[in-house]
Design an enzyme around this catalytic site. Sequence first.
Site, PDB file in Angstrom:
ATOM      1  N   ASP A  63       0.783  -1.177  -0.215  1.00 27.51           N
ATOM      2  CA  ASP A  63       0.149   0.010  -0.076  1.00 27.51           C
ATOM      3  C   ASP A  63       0.775   1.138  -0.022  1.00 27.51           C
ATOM      4  OD1 ASP A  63      -2.904   0.875   0.711  1.00 27.51           O
ATOM      5  OD2 ASP A  63      -1.481   2.117   1.810  1.00 27.51           O
TER       6      ASP A  63
ATOM      7  N   LYS B 263      -2.286   6.295  -4.050  1.00 26.22           N
ATOM      8  CA  LYS B 263      -3.303   7.347  -3.659  1.00 26.22           C
ATOM      9  C   LYS B 263      -3.115   8.748  -4.418  1.00 26.22           C
ATOM     10  CE  LYS B 263      -3.531   4.813   0.527  1.00 26.22           C
ATOM     11  NZ  LYS B 263      -2.176   4.549   1.024  1.00 26.22           N
TER      12      LYS B 263
ATOM     13  N   TYR C 206       3.521  10.029   0.718  1.00 25.34           N
ATOM     14  CA  TYR C 206       4.255   9.403   1.629  1.00 25.34           C
ATOM     15  C   TYR C 206       5.831   9.649   1.329  1.00 25.34           C
ATOM     16  CZ  TYR C 206       0.304   6.686   2.834  1.00 25.34           C
ATOM     17  OH  TYR C 206      -0.959   6.186   3.390  1.00 25.34           O
TER      18      TYR C 206
ATOM     19  N   HIS D 236      -7.325  10.149  -1.701  1.00 26.04           N
ATOM     20  CA  HIS D 236      -6.544   9.898  -0.444  1.00 26.04           C
ATOM     21  C   HIS D 236      -7.598  10.469   0.856  1.00 26.04           C
ATOM     22  CE1 HIS D 236      -2.451   9.300   1.300  1.00 26.04           C
ATOM     23  NE2 HIS D 236      -3.247   8.966   2.481  1.00 26.04           N
TER      24      HIS D 236
END
Length: 317
Positions: free
Chosen positions: A43, A77, A48, A110
């Site tokens: 994931d 996302k 990130y 997201h």
Amino acid sequence: MRTIPFPGGDAMPALGLGTWKSAPGEVGAAVREAVRIGYRHIDCASIYGNEREIGTALAAAIADGDVTRAELWITSKLWCDRHAKKHVAPALKQTLEDLQLDYLDLYLVHWPIALKKGKLMPERAKDLIPLEKLPLAETWQGMEAAQQAGLTRQIGVSNLSVKKLRALCETATVRPSMNQVELHPYLAQLELLSTCSELGVGLTAYSPLGSQDRPEALRVEGERNLLADPLVIEIAEGIGATPAQVLLAWALQRGTAVIPKSVNPGRLAENLAAAELTLGPMDRQRLGALDAHRRYVTGDFWAVSGGPYTLANLWDE
Ligand code: A2P
């Protein structure tokens, strides 16, 4: 391993590796080790900031013959500053380039939050765009077009309340096939679980271990630590498992997917082994009693003074 079925026959391995908070310099080795020991679901998210390193690790795993692309399930996302319909496919293509992939298995919106293009987080109210001005229904058209173009097999959402999920399902041509939200025994979200089941939308549990490594700004003095909960420890001891394994088995037995994050080889293996664990009905019932509607990721970073988002209109509670 248990899988989550999708329209068209796709099946997502129910236990995957989370990569939020996995630092650059650590995440590549963690992903490489995870694939080596049998993880098939990773994931990711552009926010990130580690997709390029993950891409290098995935490419190495495939080149070394540990796994084929088709055996992997890769989720990513769309960040909040790319919610305009025309920005969705270019954002997805950037993620594909970073991850060194030709397609994603699942692409999620997201957050139900829109930011001005180029903003990673809101510093002031004018960095945010109200949903009335840039509705999720428009973003969703971009997601549908990206799927149609073959950039991703499945499309879904993250952090959606029951109310927002129902509204989106009403206007969508293609229903979201997944909603990824925070879920654990302190935040069982029973209404969302039953709504997703009724609508045929899968549910993925993030922060299943309570995300003790989350940034300082997301921490509250004196908060309860799931992994140290006396009941979780008692149940773990009773079945010869670890507290983390109890939490992961609880998520899997509710029919949700679960994406624990780890960058530690021993804990990666421990978490994967939880997919083989079964909790008895009594233990599940006792864990159910821990529900306190307690979020670790409250979303308060969106509630900028004078801005369009509040915790009440984010979660519809
Ligand atoms: P680490 O990466 O050093 O293993 P969440 O998935 O809820 O976000 O939680 C992630 C946090 O839990 C990280 O601090 C991670 O540390 C830690 N963690 C992951 N697996 C385990 C485990 N099996 N036991 C204890 N802590 C764990």
